[in-house]
Design a protein around this motif. Structure first.
Motif, PDB file in Angstrom:
ATOM      1  N   UNK A 145       0.817  -1.211   0.000  1.00 50.02           N
ATOM      2  CA  UNK A 145       0.000   0.000   0.000  1.00 50.02           C
ATOM      3  C   UNK A 145       0.852   1.262   0.000  1.00 50.02           C
ATOM      4  N   UNK A 146       1.997   1.241   0.683  1.00 49.73           N
ATOM      5  CA  UNK A 146       2.859   2.422   0.678  1.00 49.73           C
ATOM      6  C   UNK A 146       3.376   2.707  -0.728  1.00 49.73           C
ATOM      7  N   UNK A 147       3.648   1.649  -1.484  1.00 48.33           N
ATOM      8  CA  UNK A 147       4.071   1.837  -2.876  1.00 48.33           C
ATOM      9  C   UNK A 147       2.949   2.453  -3.703  1.00 48.33           C
ATOM     10  N   UNK A 148       1.708   2.002  -3.462  1.00 48.59           N
ATOM     11  CA  UNK A 148       0.562   2.550  -4.188  1.00 48.59           C
ATOM     12  C   UNK A 148       0.331   4.008  -3.818  1.00 48.59           C
ATOM     13  N   UNK A 149       0.479   4.324  -2.531  1.00 45.90           N
ATOM     14  CA  UNK A 149       0.325   5.704  -2.065  1.00 45.90           C
ATOM     15  C   UNK A 149       1.367   6.595  -2.741  1.00 45.90           C
ATOM     16  N   UNK A 150       2.588   6.113  -2.806  1.00 46.64           N
ATOM     17  CA  UNK A 150       3.662   6.890  -3.430  1.00 46.64           C
ATOM     18  C   UNK A 150       3.404   7.087  -4.923  1.00 46.64           C
ATOM     19  N   UNK A 151       2.967   6.030  -5.600  1.00 53.22           N
ATOM     20  CA  UNK A 151       2.746   6.096  -7.045  1.00 53.22           C
ATOM     21  C   UNK A 151       1.597   7.033  -7.405  1.00 53.22           C
ATOM     22  N   UNK A 152       0.677   7.239  -6.468  1.00 47.53           N
ATOM     23  CA  UNK A 152      -0.484   8.092  -6.731  1.00 47.53           C
ATOM     24  C   UNK A 152      -0.081   9.524  -7.057  1.00 47.53           C
ATOM     25  N   UNK A 153       0.996  10.011  -6.456  1.00 49.99           N
ATOM     26  CA  UNK A 153       1.435  11.380  -6.703  1.00 49.99           C
ATOM     27  C   UNK A 153       1.833  11.619  -8.149  1.00 49.99           C
ATOM     28  N   UNK A 154       2.832  10.886  -8.668  1.00 52.32           N
ATOM     29  CA  UNK A 154       3.203  11.050 -10.077  1.00 52.32           C
ATOM     30  C   UNK A 154       2.059  10.730 -11.045  1.00 52.32           C
TER      31      UNK A 154
END
Length: 214
Positions: free
Chosen positions: A93-102
């Motif tokens: 989920x942290x990877x998904x949260x991070x990817x949401x920005x770009x």
């Protein structure tokens, strides 16, 4: 494209930049909420009010100086708080949260490209509206391409490092956590020295997005 003086350039850049930074941070918080973490929501950071996300230096001063002197527009906002342990599947989920920005920057770049097309169509009939709208649309594409590409660099605390940590063994994430306090300094040194030159990538992304509409 019309020639712009410094004041006009800042006026044209301000809306795309503020929107890019605001929605980038809101996207992080929104995906975190979908993954079970209510931290950003409880602190009022899912707001579209730019004032809740602005860092006076990183959001205003640094991008303004970079815009005036030319080159890579570099800046940052107040990070949206995410509680790792509240996520349902923390590593993924942290990877998904991070990817949401770009990802939000990509979507905004497409939206600004559409605005540029509309401005282009209005240049003859309503030049007072069409020309600034086209300039702002192109600026919006460039700003979001820059922020999107920059945030995918795998140097903590940038989003790319969290996406990478989510895909690789835990020891990689631990190493990145140790580097994070120095990450911004490392990034500035790499960019200012030219060792990390993102402009060719940014230009290619901007050109590709604009070519879809023109």
């Amino acid at each position: 494209m019309i020639e712009l003086n410094t004041i006009q350039l800042l006026v044209i850049l301000a809306p795309p930049l503020l929107l890019a930074i605001t929605l980038h941070e809101v996207a992080h918080g929104w995906v975190a909420l979908r993954c079970g973490d209510t931290t950003a929501q409880s602190q009022g950071r899912l707001s579209l009010n730019p004032l809740r996300h602005i860092d006076p230096i990183g959001t205003v001063l640094v991008p303004a100086v970079m815009a005036v002197i030319g080159g890579f527009i570099f800046g940052w906002a107040k990070p949206v708080p995410v509680s790792y342990n509240r996520l349902r599947q923390p590593k993924r989920d942290m990877a998904l949260v991070a990817l949401a920005g770009p990802a939000s920057n990509l979507l905004m770049a497409l939206g600004w490209a559409l605005a540029a097309v509309i401005g282009h169509g209005l240049q003859t009939a309503l030049p007072w509206l069409g020309q600034p709208l086209m300039a702002m649309g192109v600026a919006g594409v460039n700003v979001n391409a820059m922020l999107g590409v920059l945030n995918l660099v795998p140097i903590p605390p940038l989003d790319g490092s969290r996406v990478l940590a989510g895909m690789l063994p835990d020891r990689v994430g631990q190493t990145m956590a140790q580097i994070e306090p120095y990450g911004l300094i490392i990034l500035v040194l790499l960019l200012s020295s030219g060792v990390l030159n993102l402009m060719p990538v940014v230009s290619s992304v901007s050109h590709l997005i604009l070519s879809l509409f023109f």
